[in-house]
Design an enzyme around this catalytic site. Sequence first.
Site, PDB file in Angstrom:
ATOM      1  N   HIS A  17       6.314 -40.961  10.882  1.00 26.60           N
ATOM      2  CA  HIS A  17       5.573 -40.133  10.002  1.00 26.60           C
ATOM      3  C   HIS A  17       6.479 -39.103   9.598  1.00 26.60           C
ATOM      4  O   HIS A  17       5.811 -37.897   9.851  1.00 26.60           O
ATOM      5  CB  HIS A  17       4.249 -39.620  10.655  1.00 26.60           C
ATOM      6  N   ASN A  60     -10.015 -47.544  -1.249  1.00 22.16           N
ATOM      7  CA  ASN A  60     -10.641 -46.406  -1.540  1.00 22.16           C
ATOM      8  C   ASN A  60     -11.473 -46.672  -2.907  1.00 22.16           C
ATOM      9  O   ASN A  60     -11.269 -46.677  -4.032  1.00 22.16           O
ATOM     10  CB  ASN A  60      -9.574 -45.364  -1.843  1.00 22.16           C
ATOM     11  N   ARG A 113     -12.407 -52.403   8.336  1.00 19.71           N
ATOM     12  CA  ARG A 113     -11.418 -51.876   8.703  1.00 19.71           C
ATOM     13  C   ARG A 113     -11.221 -50.904  10.010  1.00 19.71           C
ATOM     14  O   ARG A 113     -12.230 -49.953   9.954  1.00 19.71           O
ATOM     15  CB  ARG A 113     -10.538 -50.933   7.663  1.00 19.71           C
ATOM     16  N   TRP A 150      -1.713 -35.025   8.972  1.00 20.91           N
ATOM     17  CA  TRP A 150      -0.822 -35.650   7.756  1.00 20.91           C
ATOM     18  C   TRP A 150       0.334 -34.746   7.630  1.00 20.91           C
ATOM     19  O   TRP A 150       1.352 -34.775   6.705  1.00 20.91           O
ATOM     20  CB  TRP A 150      -1.541 -35.181   6.437  1.00 20.91           C
ATOM     21  N   GLU A 158       5.419 -48.801   1.126  1.00 21.26           N
ATOM     22  CA  GLU A 158       4.984 -47.496   1.041  1.00 21.26           C
ATOM     23  C   GLU A 158       5.990 -46.486   1.941  1.00 21.26           C
ATOM     24  O   GLU A 158       6.305 -45.435   1.511  1.00 21.26           O
ATOM     25  CB  GLU A 158       3.437 -47.279   1.634  1.00 21.26           C
ATOM     26  N   ASP A 174      -0.003 -46.102  11.018  1.00 18.88           N
ATOM     27  CA  ASP A 174       0.041 -46.171   9.855  1.00 18.88           C
ATOM     28  C   ASP A 174       1.227 -47.000   9.132  1.00 18.88           C
ATOM     29  O   ASP A 174       2.125 -46.355   8.276  1.00 18.88           O
ATOM     30  CB  ASP A 174      -0.207 -45.034   8.812  1.00 18.88           C
ATOM     31  N   GLU A 194     -10.150 -41.052   6.015  1.00 18.15           N
ATOM     32  CA  GLU A 194      -9.465 -40.494   4.932  1.00 18.15           C
ATOM     33  C   GLU A 194     -10.567 -40.093   3.792  1.00 18.15           C
ATOM     34  O   GLU A 194     -10.370 -40.158   2.600  1.00 18.15           O
ATOM     35  CB  GLU A 194      -8.282 -41.137   4.360  1.00 18.15           C
ATOM     36  N   GLU A 222      -2.671 -47.746  -6.164  1.00 18.93           N
ATOM     37  CA  GLU A 222      -2.401 -46.863  -4.929  1.00 18.93           C
ATOM     38  C   GLU A 222      -1.103 -47.474  -4.042  1.00 18.93           C
ATOM     39  O   GLU A 222      -1.214 -48.509  -3.680  1.00 18.93           O
ATOM     40  CB  GLU A 222      -3.683 -46.427  -4.178  1.00 18.93           C
ATOM     41  N   ARG A 223      -0.040 -46.954  -4.085  1.00 15.83           N
ATOM     42  CA  ARG A 223       1.016 -47.164  -3.245  1.00 15.83           C
ATOM     43  C   ARG A 223       1.554 -48.397  -3.957  1.00 15.83           C
ATOM     44  O   ARG A 223       2.088 -49.411  -3.034  1.00 15.83           O
ATOM     45  CB  ARG A 223       0.888 -47.744  -1.753  1.00 15.83           C
TER      46      ARG A 223
END
Length: 720
Positions: free
Chosen positions: A542, A231, A345, A563, A414, A386, A312, A188-189
């Site tokens: 963002h 995740n 976290r 988002w 990212e 983020d 998330e 991921e990323r």
Amino acid sequence: MKNNRSRFITLVLILALAFSNPNKIYAEDGYDLWLRYKKIENRDLLKSYQTVLKNVVIRSETSTFNAAKKELKTALPNLLDSEISFSDLNENGGNLIVALRSDSKFISENVNESELKNLGNEGYLIKSLKSNNIVITGNTEVGILYGVFRFLQQIQQEKDISKLEISDFPKTKIRILNHWDNLDRTVERGYAGFSLWDWFRLPDVVDPRYKDYARANASIGINGSVITNVNANALILTPLYLEKIAKLADVFRPYGIKVYLTARFSAPIELDKLPTADPLDPQVQLWWKNKAEEIYKYIPDFGGFLVKANSEGQPGPQNYNRNHAEGANLLADAVAPFGGIVMWRAFVYDQNVPDDRAKQAYTEFKPLDGKFRDNVIVQVKNGAIDFQPREPFHPLFGAMEKSNIMMEFQITQEYLGFSTHLVFLAPLFEECLKADTYAKGEGSTVASSIDGSMHGQKLTGMAGVANIGTDRNWTGHPFAQANWYAFGRLAWDPYLKSAEIADEWIRMTFSNDEKFVQPVLGMMLISRENCVNYMTPLGLHHIMGRSHHHGPGPWVTGGRPDWTAVYYHRADSIGVGFNRTQTGSNATGQYFKPVADKFNNIETCPEEFLLWFHHVPWNYKMKSGNILWDEICYHYNGGVTAVREMQKSWNSLEKSVDSERFNYVQSLLKIQEKEAVWWRNSCILYFQTFSKLPIPEYIEKSDKTLEEYMKIRELYMPGI
Ligand code: BDP
């Protein structure tokens, strides 16, 4: 006969080629990172090194000493282009002595006990003595290993070693990479290939690369690795995987690196069909206790868990009306008997909470201060949204007085151009670390909130989301290696300066030639500001492409509001920016007084955060004299110009770099230039639909319309 003749001709040709250009720079694929150990270029220095370093005394019967010895054996003969003899501790002689004080008569006679007092469990002392001997010592083997790497780095950087007196120790305890690696080996990323961990072939095949990974980490003091994605997949906690993980732990151990795993909060339900994962349920508590016991059977020095909960879509204690402290303490109690820790976290936000996303972590965690167990450390991203190209520091730094708290930086790019943009992240890290929280008055820097000096926390640390994958050069972009390096150095010492770190890295990764070092240093040091300029100047944030986060997407709307881009930039006919002042979401109120006031007032808010905290009219007069609209255009354009300058700089260095890395970086810079133009044109055209003001003449005309830019659909992007 004919065969022999052609062989002879080939040989002559090879020899002719070899001798035609003795200074030829051979191609390099980047695999060796900053551990290249190429022969010292400066002849005088080389001679002096050769005179001092003839034989090395070091034990080899323990795995960590063995690792140190192997490193010296690989490095020194190559760096010095001479033979070096190695002998065991009990033999005589040796002008480099690497040992614990208690093991070596020579060291105990030449180094006072007091000199080692402050070095702790991981520090070291490197000292040149009058007798022309050099000693590397510390209180532990791993401290000595770090000392060996530091010593080699002095030589790699062509420093004088006749008067060494380096005494150093890490300022934080947990210095850890977070790999967002999935069990199917996607990352991921991740933009540098697949996951390093070859689960299918483990535990039988142990890729030699694991050791090189450990060496690289140890060389910069990283002492932990969370090998799975936040995740999380509960399967990683099953015996099938634990057996494989144990193999990785065996490889990492000599290098002082512990393995950690991400824990999926619902694992008791998913793996053993428990009816609940409620942290206060005794059955659930027993399940985690047993699980911890099982893990420690496989990996006796297992580090502990990293948890993303109720964020998330991940499960967590709030599913059972419990809070984050209750969730964290459940796991903390399970690993405590074995010395394990839990990194919990604070990256939490929920679209169903009708509050500014930037405020949610503080709102949830601040009331829990003091409620976490001693072996829990709250892991906080550097900013409240983020990992954006620029964010003000997270208000939780300094605010958690009675809880352990650690930094989370993102090394993988990212939001800063993936692995195709040259962006040196140390200035981003440094900017955050030296920001003043004012938690205890002036000088209460973020760095002091994570090294324990502000509130006296015992457990301290820094995590970095790794940018490492199976690409031959590890990180995709050759310069992205510098971000891994910089993270390690700053985790060790959060007070280091970006320029120092870049200088070290360039010398070891490329060359000590000043004609190369200086221009590259210049490129690296401005690269992050360039990136902010062509992506998100003046506090914009963002506004990237949806989901894959590649390229611009200020027009992204629809679906989950937090988002989208419009949620953050709030452009309208009057102006642009998110009002987070007292008249808006009051996120400024989460900071300590003088900082809150500074951010709250449009006149005192630093312009780099202006649109982060304020909704500003298009014709607002900026410090430069420009109105806001013109200033935005100026920054976007400046970003593009600066990338073109980087290209020029790099092109001028062709003769100083091996062709393989030269060409590759040159091609990547072309992508970066193209994408900087893409960001500039599309963002300016998009915001112009609100400002209705002309684009300054000096900016070249866009070759695409806004509609064309908005139609770009990128499929199959890496890292999703
Ligand atoms: C975001 C990433 C997402 C991560 C998340 C996190 O887009 O892939 O899962 O952060 O940190 O930036 O958990």
